[in-house]
Design a protein around this motif. Structure first.
Motif, short mmCIF file in Angstrom:
data_model
loop_
_atom_site.label_atom_id
_atom_site.label_comp_id
_atom_site.label_asym_id
_atom_site.label_seq_id
_atom_site.Cartn_x
_atom_site.Cartn_y
_atom_site.Cartn_z
N HIS A 32 0.83 -1.21 0.00
CA HIS A 32 0.00 0.00 0.00
C HIS A 32 0.87 1.26 0.00
O HIS A 32 0.62 2.22 -0.73
CB HIS A 32 -0.94 -0.02 1.21
CG HIS A 32 -1.86 1.16 1.21
ND1 HIS A 32 -1.62 2.27 1.98
CD2 HIS A 32 -2.96 1.42 0.48
CE1 HIS A 32 -2.55 3.16 1.74
NE2 HIS A 32 -3.38 2.68 0.83
N SER A 35 2.02 2.21 -3.35
CA SER A 35 0.98 2.30 -4.38
C SER A 35 0.73 3.75 -4.81
O SER A 35 -0.09 4.00 -5.67
CB SER A 35 -0.33 1.71 -3.85
OG SER A 35 -0.86 2.56 -2.84
N HIS A 36 1.42 4.70 -4.19
CA HIS A 36 1.17 6.11 -4.53
C HIS A 36 2.41 6.94 -4.27
O HIS A 36 3.33 6.51 -3.58
CB HIS A 36 0.00 6.64 -3.68
CG HIS A 36 0.26 6.58 -2.21
ND1 HIS A 36 0.88 7.59 -1.53
CD2 HIS A 36 0.00 5.60 -1.29
CE1 HIS A 36 0.98 7.24 -0.25
NE2 HIS A 36 0.46 6.05 -0.08
N ASP A 37 2.39 8.13 -4.86
CA ASP A 37 3.42 9.12 -4.51
C ASP A 37 2.73 10.21 -3.69
O ASP A 37 1.88 9.89 -2.86
CB ASP A 37 4.18 9.62 -5.75
CG ASP A 37 3.26 10.27 -6.78
OD1 ASP A 37 2.04 10.42 -6.51
OD2 ASP A 37 3.74 10.64 -7.87
N THR A 40 -2.60 12.83 -3.87
CA THR A 40 -3.45 12.29 -2.82
C THR A 40 -4.73 11.61 -3.32
O THR A 40 -5.32 10.81 -2.60
CB THR A 40 -3.84 13.41 -1.82
OG1 THR A 40 -4.23 14.55 -2.58
CG2 THR A 40 -2.67 13.77 -0.93
N SER A 42 -7.21 9.08 -4.68
CA SER A 42 -7.03 7.62 -4.75
C SER A 42 -7.20 7.07 -6.16
O SER A 42 -6.72 5.99 -6.48
CB SER A 42 -7.98 6.92 -3.78
OG SER A 42 -9.30 7.29 -4.10
N TYR A 44 -5.59 7.83 -8.51
CA TYR A 44 -4.25 7.74 -9.08
C TYR A 44 -3.37 6.70 -8.39
O TYR A 44 -2.16 6.67 -8.62
CB TYR A 44 -3.55 9.11 -9.01
CG TYR A 44 -4.15 10.14 -9.94
CD1 TYR A 44 -4.08 9.97 -11.32
CD2 TYR A 44 -4.77 11.27 -9.43
CE1 TYR A 44 -4.62 10.92 -12.18
CE2 TYR A 44 -5.32 12.23 -10.28
CZ TYR A 44 -5.25 12.05 -11.65
OH TYR A 44 -5.77 12.98 -12.50
N HIS A 45 -3.94 5.90 -7.50
CA HIS A 45 -3.13 4.93 -6.76
C HIS A 45 -3.26 3.55 -7.39
O HIS A 45 -4.30 3.21 -7.95
CB HIS A 45 -3.57 4.87 -5.29
CG HIS A 45 -3.45 6.20 -4.59
ND1 HIS A 45 -3.83 6.39 -3.29
CD2 HIS A 45 -2.99 7.41 -5.02
CE1 HIS A 45 -3.62 7.67 -2.95
NE2 HIS A 45 -3.11 8.29 -3.98
N HIS A 46 -2.22 2.74 -7.30
CA HIS A 46 -2.28 1.38 -7.84
C HIS A 46 -1.29 0.49 -7.09
O HIS A 46 -0.13 0.84 -6.94
CB HIS A 46 -1.95 1.39 -9.34
CG HIS A 46 -2.46 0.18 -10.04
ND1 HIS A 46 -1.90 -1.07 -9.85
CD2 HIS A 46 -3.47 0.01 -10.91
CE1 HIS A 46 -2.57 -1.94 -10.58
NE2 HIS A 46 -3.53 -1.32 -11.24
N CYS A 85 2.67 11.05 -10.31
CA CYS A 85 2.37 9.60 -10.31
C CYS A 85 3.38 8.82 -11.15
O CYS A 85 3.05 7.75 -11.68
CB CYS A 85 0.97 9.31 -10.83
SG CYS A 85 -0.30 10.26 -10.05
N VAL A 88 4.22 5.38 -9.55
CA VAL A 88 3.06 4.52 -9.24
C VAL A 88 3.02 3.36 -10.25
O VAL A 88 3.08 3.59 -11.45
CB VAL A 88 1.74 5.34 -9.31
CG1 VAL A 88 0.54 4.44 -9.08
CG2 VAL A 88 1.77 6.47 -8.30
#
Ligand SMILES: Cc1cc2nc3c(=O)[nH]c(=O)nc-3n(C[C@H](O)[C@H](O)[C@H](O)COP(=O)(O)OP(=O)(O)OC[C@H]3O[C@@H](n4cnc5c(N)ncnc54)[C@H](O)[C@@H]3O)c2cc1C
Length: 467
Positions: A32, A35-37, A40, A42, A44-46, A85, A88
């Protein structure tokens, strides 16, 4: 996008054999984290399938070779402070963190260079240079957390770029693991070279899509002995920004010219819970270096006169500038503290186009009911406008933001501007990159990527699509 294979238990076993058990994790909490930079939202999160922590260049190469053989994507990662991102893992696969490659290998004060591994914190590079009476001139606001490898990969800018240039101007050479898993050093500790393509410069700013930077040889310069920070306060954004060109025409070349508008100053005040001086105005933070104290005083007098003649309400020579710098450097965090739903734009325009660009962007945000907070590396023409949801209803935000961005870039590109001055394109700006980049230029970039990374495994889904 090519069809990638999953990270199977057999692949995990191979990774553990290559790197050791402790340097391979599939722990869900850790996945987790990677999964992101610093973006903020979400959407853009993976999640990656596995995160690896190589300790040597040879281990990095071995991971990339394995990934090629198995057709698994690899996303290089520094400290994860990026705002585009880029780190990511959109396609899953392997995140390759450089955090255990964190040694300064050599500092040579006589020849003024440093060799550092990619995972050394930028502030540690700066401090080590300082201890030897030298300056490493790369100075991103995130310096206390980002890594030097991440700075090179994004061609980070920062506060001293007006005088010293961006990260690419601080680099002699880079050791790189190619997308096929070969190890090479590009560039050299030379002041000039006309020996074929400048592949070091191609890697710098390529955001982990053309190679994994494992080591860098950095230029250092003597630590300035005579310098001063000034705070010039202006009644309006227009008058503050116009002053940047006025200084340039007067022949004053500062190290730094940073702009903060009133709402950005207030935003930092609220975040830091500190009162800043003249916070109802618009700031230019100006740093000047000179050869000696007399020359510094002369420039200070000239600056004072210019400020008086061009509408500044105050010019303070800051005996202690830490408070003002803290406010400027914490701006991104201050906006995040205000709301997690926002977009940080990193627009760059020719410096002479700054006044009209700033005015137009503020107008576009207002027209759409969004709020804007603006700071700028003004001396570089680099505008950080944070676009906040403001009065825009939740369900309309994504579309409205899309329209704002397109209106802004429809205006900025004919002015000679570009999408990103320093944060890079990553995934976040990929669509805009494809819309606004000249198709011939885009095709050249794709051809280079394909030639170096035929399996398209290194940081895929970033900058542009394969087709
Ligand atoms: C508060 C704040 C202030 C900031 N201020 C500035 C600023 O003043 N100037 C500026 O330019 N940026 C700034 N940034 C953005 C960010 O800090 C920079 O982009 C920084 O260079 C990223 O470094 P990182 O180590 O965190 O890289 P990451 O975020 O981990 O990665 C960024 C990109 O580089 C790639 N990458 C990382 N390491 C390597 C490597 N070793 N080899 C190949 N590719 C790699 C990743 O794949 C990704 O595409 C700021 C960010 C924050 C949160």
């Amino acid at each position: 996008m090519p069809k990638y294979n999953p990270v199977t238990p057999a692949v995990l076993d191979e990774l553990r054999t290559l790197l050791g058990e402790k340097n391979v994790t599939v722990d869900p909490d850790k996945l987790h984290t990677y999964s992101h930079d610093e973006v903020t939202e979400s959407r853009y999160h993976h999640l990656p399938e596995v995160v690896v922590f190589p300790e040597t260049t040879e281990q990095v190469a071995a991971v990339v070779k394995l990934a090629n053989r198995k057709l698994i994507p690899v996303t290089p990662r520094g400290a994860g402070t990026g705002l585009a991102c880029g780190a990511v893992p959109n396609c899953g696969g392997i995140v390759l963190s450089t955090e255990k490659m964190n040694k300064i290998i050599e500092i040579n004060p006589d020849s003024m260079y440093m060799i550092a591994e990619a995972g050394v914190r930028t502030e540690d590079v700066q401090q080590t240079a300082k201890q030897h009476g030298l300056l490493y001139a790369g100075d991103p606001c995130s310096g206390d957390s980002c890594f030097i490898g991440g700075n090179v990969a994004t061609n980070a800018g920062g506060n001293k770029a007006v005088k010293y240039g961006t990260t690419r101007h601080q680099v002699y050479s880079v050791e790189v693991v190619t997308p096929k898993g070969e190890i090479t050093t590009l560039g050299a500790r030379l002041n000039k070279s006309s020996t074929g393509y400048s592949l070091d410069q191609l890697i710098i700013g390529s955001e982990g899509t053309l190679g994994i930077i494992t080591k860098v040889t950095l230029k250092l310069v003597p630590l300035p002995q005579h310098f001063a920070d000034f705070l010039a306060v202006f009644p309006s954004t227009d008058s503050a920004i116009a002053f940047v060109g006025i200084m340039a025409k007067a022949g004053i070349t500062p190290t730094t010219i940073e702009f903060m508008d009133t709402v950005a100053i207030r935003c930092s005040e609220a975040f830091l819970n500190e009162k800043l001086p003249h916070s109802d105005g618009n700031y230019l933070i100006i740093q000047i270096e000179a050869d000696n104290e007399e020359a510094l005083e002369d420039i200070a007098c000239e600056l004072d006169e210019l400020c008086t003649n061009h509408g500044a309400t105050t010019l303070l020579m800051l005996n202690d500038s830490a408070k003002i710098w803290k406010a400027r450097k914490s701006f991104a965090e201050a906006v995040r503290h205000e709301t997690l739903i926002h977009s940080n734009e990193d627009i760059v325009v020719p410096v002479d186009k700054l006044p009209e660009a700033m005015k137009r962007m503020a107008g576009i945000c207002e027209k759409h009911g969004a709020a804007a907070r603006t700071v700028s590396h003004a001396g570089d023409g680099n505008i950080h406008i944070s676009i906040l949801q403001g009065d825009v209803p939740d369900e309309q935000w994504v579309d409205v933001l899309h329209n704002i961005q397109h209106e802004i870039f429809d205006y900025i590109y004919p002015l000679g501007g570009k999408l990103s001055g320093e944060h890079g394109i990553g995934y976040k700006k990929k669509e805009l990159m494809q819309t606004y980049t000249d198709p011939v230029e885009l095709d050249m970039m794709r051809s280079i990527k394909l030639a170096l990374d035929p399996n398209w495994i290194l940081n895929p889904d970033k900058l542009f699509d394969r087709e």
